[in-house]
Design an enzyme around this catalytic site. Structure first.
Site, PDB file in Angstrom:
ATOM      1  N   LYS A  76     -14.109  61.229  94.937  1.00  0.00           N
ATOM      2  CA  LYS A  76     -14.538  59.834  95.036  1.00  0.00           C
ATOM      3  C   LYS A  76     -13.300  58.966  94.783  1.00  0.00           C
ATOM      4  O   LYS A  76     -12.485  59.289  93.903  1.00  0.00           O
ATOM      5  CB  LYS A  76     -15.619  59.565  93.983  1.00  0.00           C
ATOM      6  CG  LYS A  76     -16.258  58.182  94.080  1.00  0.00           C
ATOM      7  CD  LYS A  76     -17.418  58.040  93.077  1.00  0.00           C
ATOM      8  CE  LYS A  76     -18.099  56.695  93.177  1.00  0.00           C
ATOM      9  NZ  LYS A  76     -19.269  56.605  92.271  1.00  0.00           N
ATOM     10  N   SER A 151     -23.506  54.909  94.165  1.00  0.00           N
ATOM     11  CA  SER A 151     -22.258  54.484  94.747  1.00  0.00           C
ATOM     12  C   SER A 151     -21.414  55.624  95.317  1.00  0.00           C
ATOM     13  O   SER A 151     -20.492  55.363  96.074  1.00  0.00           O
ATOM     14  CB  SER A 151     -21.429  53.754  93.687  1.00  0.00           C
ATOM     15  OG  SER A 151     -21.080  54.636  92.635  1.00  0.00           O
ATOM     16  N   SER A 175     -25.464  56.999  90.348  1.00  0.00           N
ATOM     17  CA  SER A 175     -24.560  57.047  91.502  1.00  0.00           C
ATOM     18  C   SER A 175     -24.190  58.432  92.005  1.00  0.00           C
ATOM     19  O   SER A 175     -23.557  58.554  93.041  1.00  0.00           O
ATOM     20  CB  SER A 175     -23.273  56.267  91.199  1.00  0.00           C
ATOM     21  OG  SER A 175     -23.538  54.887  91.212  1.00  0.00           O
TER      22      SER A 175
END
Lengths: 483, 482, 95
Positions: A76, A151, A175
């Site tokens: 990420k 997210s 997330s």
């Protein structure tokens, strides 16, 4: 080759069925070919990946073993990667080549993983649809008109589309778990303090935790085992040995006590998701688990408390993005205030600015007690709810999300309606307990997830339950059409 | 109208740790810009703080020395504001739960009276960097070497009533932190900095007046001047019908005036909240015991001991215990000569004036404690008189010999105590002043005193100061009146 | 309580976020709708409840006082917007 799980890749590399370089090359080609539809990567690190793959192959040839040696993954884009662009999907970091590695990145590098690139996300991890990225929205491989969740939406989309076997994510209010649910993956948010936050660019420091997204519980166990552990650089990291997650997978479920919180099955939950969740419960019963009702009476207060605590911490955490030492600086600032105000106004997106302002307000003179302190008291009530419930059960089970993936743009104008989608996941962050989401079936062709919660440091138990379920179900093996 | 001054001080003491409070960078003063600024000090994305144990130990040491309650569970908070020398956009400090709670410090005023100044609290925080204003094409340059240096902010009660008291208090704090070894006290390098909150009120009035805060006054002399100037400004302002506004002011030593800092005028809302990257600091009993056991003798204890053990006056004891170096020097002299009062006198008078004249600190004294003690021994055994001793002392200071004995020997300064020799010398003096001898003998008792002094003077002059003054007196009297 | 335009301007200034005139009404509305969601919290009885800052309620670990950082100024300043002579440059700071 792209359909292999991490565990299968480990066996293939060990048996020399293929090399890490071959695998890496194949996946890079697949990313080039398919990612334009998804937009799951912000940066693809072809050169470094191939070099790392060759290095891993050499290490293996020299006799080194290790389940992750040569295994391709992605990070990420809020994990700092030395010398590689680390943007948090924000214009304010559009040029930020991190000068160091996050602990998670360093640990996975040491384990021999090969990083194929940096994955798209909601800007600064603020969002549950991956629509707030400066680099554009990510599409759900199960339906390209829908969101992948957020997210960690880029991580989820890339793994779901078989561009990667697994990826790192972070979870501040769901997330990891929510995008895992919306893309038919398994993802685990560990206990707060289990995975180091050093180099993981902060959204809300007291809630953020890194963790893996993969297709199976077994792969999550492999990756989490390498990510977790005490880090002297993180004061909130816990100095406690890491359990053997792989060894925990095979424990039979006979006698497992499952709690169903009635509040998780109330108004707002898509009835078809409730059915899918209950089908999972039946399967677990068939494996010997017992089921009883539990109550988490403060569930409804979790969203208000979360939307005070997280923005408050974020408002302070994001003050360092000021155009002075790194990142975006506005053109021709006329004075210092102008430098700050324009760099930040131009560098941050709408949702980030919104949360900074909410947090700034919640901490400002005269409102602190009514907002921040009140939210922290509610946080204790929520923790107390879990402590009480875990007196009688080993895990708590419910839906991960109230609805399947929604259409891109559908909730764009109304942040509050998007916030409500976090209802089932944020309590685990407030209480700091571990939570896992795993595939539980499909509604209108869209994946839905079931969430398992456990007491502190019981990640092994969560992975065990998920793995046992995945031995008797095949949802997790389903692949989106076109991928 | 009679006015009363009310002063409270905030002193920032840089703690003498090797590394910074939340990072492992060096705290050395004067390094090249930004060469001691790590990822943490720069506030890079993703970095986290870890607290330096030594900073906590030093803060606790200070707390025990001022007999304060120690915050057994103290908490770091973020003070949020934007400034280029503050890389994270917040300063990590302590708000509701400081490491040191209420305590006090006794100060000795010029007249020897002791006054107790309350200390509200002392808390740990990180220092900011520095903005350099030399012109870089109209820009300022930021050096973050200092960012993250541990500070102990010591907040006094508004118990101080004059600029002189303020200076005495700062000196006492300065001495204390140096005694404790927790701060080098170098004010020129900013190791100890002082903010002065100053207000005035009509004498007898209970309520405080509106205060102005004078920032960063960094020498004892400037503290006195800045406060005096500010007090005068406030009184004149009020007497002219004006009002003091609460504001931050800066002292300009060149113009000897304070002026408003417009840049800080804007109302701040620091949005304090507990730092989520740090956990509560718990001070265990064992830690406290270890720190307590390692406390050195404190200035007050030393002062009291100097009075009781050596019979010194309160004033002398307080001057001699003002710094650890001064106290150590005095005690070494005392040990060498065995006479505390002579030792005290020589240290406070001759040595102090020598150091003042040369602009030296006591640890740089050209006369060592051993040399001074050895010299005092020679006064005590009548080898030299006090007057000759001053010559010996100057010679020691000038490096003319390794010891008093060597100088006395080399210069032939040994006192004459042989009665025969003195008598012979007196006979010569009296013979040379026969007229005065006659006048003396004719004078009445009342006038003789002054005249006697004339003969003593002549005798000492004739002996180049080396004749024993007691013997001179005695023998002279006998000869004149006998 | 609902935020007004002046509140939003003050918050944006505290957070050093530039706001266009045109953005202010919409921003005010959105913030008010978020605060509406958050204000539901006020109805919860939290009398006697201690605030919870960290889930595990652990205590701070202390680091030995050792210097282990070396000088990496060139690396760190390679990513800075403006530097000269080793200093970060900003528009003039007025004291």
């Amino acid at each position: 080759m792209h359909r292999l799980t991490l565990a299968e890749i480990a066996r293939g590399l060990a048996a020399k069925t293929f090399s890490s370089e071959e695998l890496t090359g194949a996946l890079l080609a697949r990313i080039r070919q398919l990612d334009p539809q998804l937009n799951s990567f912000i940066t693809v690190t072809d050169e470094q990946a191939l070099a790392a793959a060759r290095d891993a192959d050499a290490r293996r040839a020299a006799g080194e073993t290790g389940a992750l040696l040569g295994a391709p993954i992605g990070h990420k884009d809020l994990f700092c990667t030395d010398g590689v662009l680390t943007t948090c999907a924000s214009k304010i970091l559009h040029n930020f080549k991190a000068p160091y590695d996050a602990t998670v990145v360093a640990k996975l590098k040491a384990a021999g993983t090969v990083t194929l690139g940096k994955l798209n996300m909601d800007e600064f991890a603020m969002g549950s649809a991956n629509e707030s990225s400066h680099y554009g929205a990510v599409k759900n491989p199960w339906d390209l008109e829908r969101v992948p969740g957020g997210s960690s939406g880029g991580s989820a989309a890339a793994v779901a589309a078989r561009l990667l076997p697994a990826a790192t994510g972070t979870d501040t209010g769901g997330s990891i778990r929510q995008p895992a649910a919306l893309t038919n993956l398994t993802g685990i948010k560990p206990t707060y303090g289990r995975v180091s936050r050093w180099g993981m660019i902060a959204y809300a420091s007291s809630l953020d935790q890194g963790g893996p997204l993969a297709r199976t519980a077994e792969d999550c166990a492999l990756l989490l085992g390498a990510m977790a552990g005490f880090d002297p650089k993180d004061s909130t990291s816990v100095d406690q040995p890491v359990d053997d997650y792989l060894a925990a997978l095979d424990k039979p479920l006979a006698g497992l006590r499952i709690g169903l919180p009635k509040e998780y099955f109330g108004a707002g939950l898509d009835a078809r998701i409730a059915d899918a969740v209950m089908a999972v419960v039946d399967a677990l019963k068939a494996l010997g688990a017992t089921v009883r009702d539990v109550s988490l009476p403060n569930l409804q207060h979790a969203i208000p408390a979360y939307y005070v605590i997280a923005p408050a911490e974020a408002s302070s955490n994001l003050s360092r993005f000021d155009g002075v030492r790194f990142g975006y600086r506005c053109e021709d600032p006329k004075d210092l205030t102008d430098l700050y105000k324009r760099s930040r106004a131009e560098g941050f997106g709408e949702e980030v600015k919104r949360r900074i302002m909410v947090g700034t307000y919640a901490l400002s003179a005269g409102y602190y007690d009514a907002y921040y302190l009140k939210a922290q008291k509610i946080r204790r009530l929520i923790k107390n709810d879990f402590v009480a419930a875990f007196d009688a059960v080993d895990v708590i089970l419910g839906p991960t999300t109230p609805n399947p993936a929604w259409k891109l743009g559908e909730k764009g104008g109304d942040p509050v309606s998007a916030y409500l989608e976090d209802i089932y996941t944020i309590t685990a962050n407030l209480a700091g307990i571990p939570g896992l989401s795993m595939p539980a079936g499909f509604v209108d062709g869209l994946p839905v997830g079931v969430q398992l919660l456990a007491p502190y440091f019981q990640e092994g138990r969560l992975l065990n339950v998920a793995h046992q379920y995945q031995q008797v179900s095949d949802w997790h093996t389903r692949t989106p059409a076109g991928f | 109208m009679q006015w009363e001054t009310v002063i409270g001080l905030e002193i920032h003491a840089q703690l003498a740790t090797r590394s910074k409070i939340f990072s492992a960078s060096a705290t050395t003063f004067g390094a090249e810009p930004n060469t001691q600024a790590s990822l943490v000090d720069l506030g890079m994305p993703g970095v986290l703080p870890v607290l330096n144990e030594e900073a906590v130990r030093m803060a606790v040491t200070f707390g025990l020395a001022i007999e304060a309650e120690i915050g057994r569970r103290n908490v770091f908070a973020r003070k949020n504001y934007f400034y280029p020398d503050l890389p994270k956009g917040y300063q990590t400090s302590q708000m509701d739960h400081p490491v040191v709670g209420k305590g006090f410090l006794d100060i000795t005023l010029d007249d020897g009276t002791v006054k107790r100044i309350g200390i509200t609290r002392a808390h740990l925080e990180e220092d900011a960097g520095k903005s350099l204003h030399e012109d870089f094409q109209g820009m300022s340059g930021i050096d973050l070497n200092r960012a993250g240096t541990p500070l102990l902010e010591i907040v006094s009660e508004p118990d101080i009533r004059s600029a002189k008291e303020a200076v005495a208090y700062v000196k006492a704090i300065h001495a204390l932190v140096r005694y404790l070894g927790i701060c080098d006290g170098n004010m020129a390098e900013g190791s100890l900095r002082c903010d002065c909150n100053v207000s005035v009120r009509p004498k007898g009035q209970e309520a405080f007046g509106t205060r102005a805060e004078i920032k960063n006054v960094n020498s004892f002399r400037f503290i006195e001047k800045a406060i005096n100037h500010e007090v005068q400004r406030q009184i004149e302002l009020i007497e002219d019908g004006g009002k003091v506004v609460q504001e931050t002011r800066l002292y300009d030593p060149n113009k000897d005036e304070t002026r408003s800092m417009r840049s800080k005028e804007e109302a701040n809302d620091y949005r304090y909240f507990p730092c989520p990257d740090l956990l509560p600091v718990v001070i265990e009993d064992a830690f406290l015991d270890t720190v307590r056991a390692s406390l050195p003798e404190l200035p007050t204890e030393k002062r009291e001991r100097f009075q009781s053990q050596f019979g010194l006056s309160a004033y002398d004891a307080s001057v001699l215990s003002a710094s650890r170096e001064m106290a150590d020097y005095f005690e070494q002299v005392q040990q060498a000569c065995g006479d505390a009062k002579l030792a005290a006198n020589w240290v406070m008078v001759e040595l102090s004036s020598l150091l003042n004249r040369e602009g030296l600190e006591i640890e740089q004294s050209p006369v060592s404690a051993g040399q001074l003690g050895g010299m005092i021994l020679r006064i005590k055994d009548d080898t030299i008189s006090g007057k000759i001793a001053k010559m010996v002392f100057e010679a020691l200071a000038a490096g003319e010999g390794a010891s008093a004995d060597e100088i006395i020997e080399k210069k032939g300064l040994k006192q004459v105590t042989d009665a025969g020799a003195i008598e012979a010398m007196l006979d010569e003096v009296l013979a040379a002043n026969a007229e005065q001898v006659d006048q003396y003998r004719a004078a009445d008792e009342a006038k003789r005193g002054k005249m006697f002094g004339f003969f003593v003077g002549q005798a000492m002059k004739a002996s180049k100061g080396k004749a024993n003054p007691g013997q001179v007196n005695q023998l002279l009297k006998k000869k004149l009146e006998g | 309580m609902a935020l007004e335009r002046s509140d939003v301007e003050k918050i944006a200034h505290l957070a050093r976020l530039g706001l266009n005139e045109a953005e202010i009404p919409r921003t005010t509305d959105t913030l008010n709708s978020i605060l509406g969601l958050v204000d539901a919290m006020q109805a919860v009885d939290t009398d006697g409840i201690e605030p919870l800052a960290h889930p595990l309620e652990a205590t701070q670990r202390l680091r030995p006082d050792a210097v282990t950082e070396a000088n990496h100024r060139d690396d760190y300043q390679a990513i800075a917007p403006a530097v000269e002579n080793g200093l970060y440059l900003v528009p003039k700071v007025i004291e």
